[in-house]
Write an enzyme that holds these catalytic residues in place. Structure first.
Site, PDB file in Angstrom:
ATOM      1  N   THR A 107      41.155  64.900  58.119  1.00 45.57           N
ATOM      2  CA  THR A 107      42.533  65.215  57.769  1.00 45.57           C
ATOM      3  C   THR A 107      42.827  66.503  58.528  1.00 45.57           C
ATOM      4  O   THR A 107      41.928  67.337  58.703  1.00 45.57           O
ATOM      5  CB  THR A 107      42.734  65.434  56.251  1.00 45.57           C
ATOM      6  OG1 THR A 107      41.897  66.509  55.838  1.00 45.57           O
ATOM      7  CG2 THR A 107      42.368  64.195  55.452  1.00 45.57           C
ATOM      8  N   HIS A 108      44.049  66.619  58.997  1.00 40.28           N
ATOM      9  CA  HIS A 108      44.429  67.761  59.847  1.00 40.28           C
ATOM     10  C   HIS A 108      43.528  67.854  61.083  1.00 40.28           C
ATOM     11  O   HIS A 108      43.361  68.936  61.645  1.00 40.28           O
ATOM     12  CB  HIS A 108      44.381  69.084  59.073  1.00 40.28           C
ATOM     13  CG  HIS A 108      45.007  69.007  57.712  1.00 40.28           C
ATOM     14  ND1 HIS A 108      46.328  69.257  57.491  1.00 40.28           N
ATOM     15  CD2 HIS A 108      44.482  68.670  56.504  1.00 40.28           C
ATOM     16  CE1 HIS A 108      46.605  69.091  56.198  1.00 40.28           C
ATOM     17  NE2 HIS A 108      45.503  68.722  55.585  1.00 40.28           N
TER      18      HIS A 108
ATOM     19  N   SER B 288      38.966  59.010  89.004  1.00 41.91           N
ATOM     20  CA  SER B 288      39.837  60.000  89.614  1.00 41.91           C
ATOM     21  C   SER B 288      39.599  59.988  91.116  1.00 41.91           C
ATOM     22  O   SER B 288      38.485  59.751  91.576  1.00 41.91           O
ATOM     23  CB  SER B 288      39.511  61.375  89.044  1.00 41.91           C
ATOM     24  OG  SER B 288      39.930  62.383  89.943  1.00 41.91           O
TER      25      SER B 288
ATOM     26  N   LYS C   6      34.761  61.265  86.778  1.00 40.13           N
ATOM     27  CA  LYS C   6      35.721  60.891  85.738  1.00 40.13           C
ATOM     28  C   LYS C   6      35.778  59.394  85.452  1.00 40.13           C
ATOM     29  O   LYS C   6      35.700  58.575  86.338  1.00 40.13           O
ATOM     30  CB  LYS C   6      37.142  61.348  86.140  1.00 40.13           C
ATOM     31  CG  LYS C   6      37.345  62.840  86.164  1.00 40.13           C
ATOM     32  CD  LYS C   6      37.264  63.493  84.786  1.00 40.13           C
ATOM     33  CE  LYS C   6      38.497  63.223  83.963  1.00 40.13           C
ATOM     34  NZ  LYS C   6      39.677  63.937  84.463  1.00 40.13           N
TER      35      LYS C   6
ATOM     36  N   GLU D  78      46.213  55.425  77.326  1.00 44.49           N
ATOM     37  CA  GLU D  78      47.206  56.452  77.690  1.00 44.49           C
ATOM     38  C   GLU D  78      48.547  55.811  78.038  1.00 44.49           C
ATOM     39  O   GLU D  78      49.610  56.263  77.599  1.00 44.49           O
ATOM     40  CB  GLU D  78      46.708  57.278  78.875  1.00 44.49           C
ATOM     41  CG  GLU D  78      45.576  58.228  78.529  1.00 44.49           C
ATOM     42  CD  GLU D  78      45.025  58.909  79.774  1.00 44.49           C
ATOM     43  OE1 GLU D  78      45.733  59.727  80.364  1.00 44.49           O
ATOM     44  OE2 GLU D  78      43.881  58.606  80.164  1.00 44.49           O
TER      45      GLU D  78
ATOM     46  N   LYS E 238      70.343  42.535  76.575  1.00 48.82           N
ATOM     47  CA  LYS E 238      69.249  41.686  77.060  1.00 48.82           C
ATOM     48  C   LYS E 238      68.107  42.440  77.718  1.00 48.82           C
ATOM     49  O   LYS E 238      66.934  42.188  77.409  1.00 48.82           O
ATOM     50  CB  LYS E 238      69.809  40.629  78.006  1.00 48.82           C
ATOM     51  CG  LYS E 238      70.663  39.678  77.236  1.00 48.82           C
ATOM     52  CD  LYS E 238      71.358  38.654  78.035  1.00 48.82           C
ATOM     53  CE  LYS E 238      72.440  38.056  77.161  1.00 48.82           C
ATOM     54  NZ  LYS E 238      73.451  39.057  76.680  1.00 48.82           N
TER      55      LYS E 238
HETATM   56  N1  ARG Z   1      76.929  37.137  79.736  1.00 46.33           N
HETATM   57  C1  ARG Z   1      77.616  37.343  78.509  1.00 46.33           C
HETATM   58  C2  ARG Z   1      76.740  38.126  77.531  1.00 46.33           C
HETATM   59  O1  ARG Z   1      75.606  38.228  77.745  1.00 46.33           O
HETATM   60  C3  ARG Z   1      77.985  36.018  77.918  1.00 46.33           C
HETATM   61  C4  ARG Z   1      79.186  36.065  77.033  1.00 46.33           C
HETATM   62  C5  ARG Z   1      80.380  36.441  77.838  1.00 46.33           C
HETATM   63  N2  ARG Z   1      81.581  36.206  77.140  1.00 46.33           N
HETATM   64  C6  ARG Z   1      82.746  36.615  77.632  1.00 46.33           C
HETATM   65  N3  ARG Z   1      83.804  36.350  76.962  1.00 46.33           N
HETATM   66  N4  ARG Z   1      82.835  37.267  78.744  1.00 46.33           N
HETATM   67  O2  ARG Z   1      77.193  38.644  76.533  1.00 46.33           O
END
Ligand code: ARG
Length: 463
Positions: free
Chosen positions: A161-162, A283, A289, A296, A331
């Protein structure tokens, strides 16, 4: 070419000049959202079948869409699909190719649908599959930890601990702590999948659609547990992406904590373990090393996944209902989170299995720092001394031993009795590392026998 009206865009009808080249690239997502291609095709086929069942498109149109989509799918699989930023995103690329292959039937696919509900559906379908894969990888890491725990159920190391030596524990027990953390990560991913598993399709652009659609049947065909109740929410919601990234972030935090320990344990100061060479590098200047690069990097990549979580939260915080193009920015963080966690778990499952323990180093460290002082206090309490008095007596004994440069266990009995007159001959076993660990014999304790039982329970849970 900004003054030439566009001809071939899905939405070009109302526009009088072509979009600026940079704007075209700025707004396009196909370079990264083509990862959703198979989810997009699956969703489109379920939509098309529903349209046909409901009499919204004809049987011949459905047949054409099905055979065209089979062709599109195999072109993508073979890698000879002609992706183009001119068609903005994965959805329009696929629809355009389908229409080139099958004509008007392809143009009927989008009836009663919008890219807004389409993309929301695609991401959920895609993430669902990735969650299942990641859950399998979390289990693989847990299995590796359990193997190491099993081999080291009775291997004694200092518990900290610590970052100061506290009490002896078994290395198996220490490994099991991570099994618990990853169990919660698994649970969080499963929870997130359950909440995510609802169908947005049918919400169309935002308000629903005037066609006589049957959303429940699409949900069933796609394996969703039901439909999203509110169309405005369905097209704009990205809670599931945030929940997913949050679950992944916490899993990375656990990996990062484990990494930090592996790095410490591997340093010559500790020398508790070695990792197989395939997870380390040398290294270019210091010939001696062997660096723990993988842990890491995993520690470093945790920051990047946490960044994605903050990015997604920030993406959503100012958005009015319903869909906004901001959402296209969900995305890349999602995909990078999946890749980072997936690769990290894959490597860790293997690397953990490669841990070589150096029990003599662990033991020597556990013998430093009076790690059984609590055991002496507990011993005195069991002989009738109040705990606070026992604590004080042992503190004085530790000070004395420290002054002499010796361990509590090595103090002659008479000397120990000066501080704690209740000490008898049976003290010897209590102050050993083995005696200390074996005495913590209850569920959740570090006793080797408990570690063995905890491993068995964890195996049952994981199986
Ligand atoms: N490529 C767009 C997205 O990932 C799809 C939906 C686009 N819709 C629109 N009304 N422009 O959100």
């Amino acid at each position: 070419m900004a003054d030439t009206p566009p001809k071939n865009k899905a939405w070009s009808g109302r526009f009088s000049e072509a979009v600026d080249e940079l704007v075209k690239r700025y707004t396009a997502s196909v370079d990264f959202d083509k990862r959703l291609a198979f989810a997009d095709i699956t969703g489109s086929l379920a939509h098309a079948r529903m349209l046909a069942r409901q009499g919204i498109i004809g049987a011949a149109d459905l047949a054409a869409i099905e055979s065209g989509m089979a062709q599109v799918r195999s072109e993508i699989e073979r890698g000879d699909f002609g992706w183009s930023v001119d068609d903005e995103d994965v959805h329009l690329n696929i629809e355009k190719r389908l229409t080139a292959l099958v004509g008007d039937a392809g143009k009927r696919l989008h009836t009663g649908r919008s890219r807004n509900d389409q993309v929301a559906t695609d991401i959920r379908l895609y993430l669902r599959g990735e969650i299942d894969r990641l859950c399998g990888l979390v289990r693989a890491v847990q299995r590796s930890l359990l193997e190491v725990a099993e081999r080291n159920a009775a291997t004694i190391m200092p518990g900290f601990t610590h970052l100061q030596v506290a009490q002896p524990v078994t290395f198996g027990h220490h490994m099991l702590a991570y099994v618990e953390m990853f169990d919660r990560d698994h649970g969080r991913l499963v929870d997130c999948r359950t909440r995510m598993n609802r169908l947005p399709l049918g919400s169309a652009a935002l308000a629903g659609t005037s066609y006589p659609i049957d959303r429940e049947s699409v949900a069933r065909e796609l394996g969703f547990d039901g439909v999203c109740e509110n169309s405005l929410d369905a097209v704009s919601d990205r809670d599931f992406a945030i929940e997913f990234t949050s679950a992944c972030s916490l899993a990375m935090v656990h990996i990062s904590r484990l990494s930090e320990e592996l790095i410490l344990w591997m340093s010559p100061r500790f020398g508790f373990i070695t990792l197989a060479d395939r997870f380390c590098t040398g290294s270019s200047i210091m010939p001696q090393k062997k660096n723990p690069d993988v842990p890491e990097l995993a520690r470093g990549k945790t920051g990047r996944v946490l960044g994605h979580l903050v990015g997604l939260m920030t993406l959503m915080k100012g958005q009015p209902l319903a869909y906004n193009k901001d959402n296209q920015e969900d995305k890349e963080p999602l995909f990078d989170t999946i890749d980072t966690l997936g690769d990290t778990l894959t490597i860790f499952a293997d690397m953990i299995g490669s841990i070589q323990v150096r029990p003599e180093r662990m033991r020597a460290a556990a013998l430093e720092g009076f790690s059984t002082a609590t055991d002496l206090a507990d011993y005195l309490v069991k002989k009738g001394l109040p705990f606070r008095d026992a604590h004080e007596a042992v503190a004085l004994a530790v000070r004395h031993a420290e002054g002499k440069g010796t361990d509590l266990a090595d103090l002659p009995l008479e000397e120990l009795r000066r501080f704690a007159p209740l000490v008898q001959d049976d003290i010897g076993a209590v102050l050993t590392l083995e005696g200390s660990t074996a005495s913590r014999h209850h569920i959740g304790g570090t006793a080797p026998a408990q570690v063995a039982q905890a491993i068995a329970r964890a195996r049952d849970r994981i199986a």
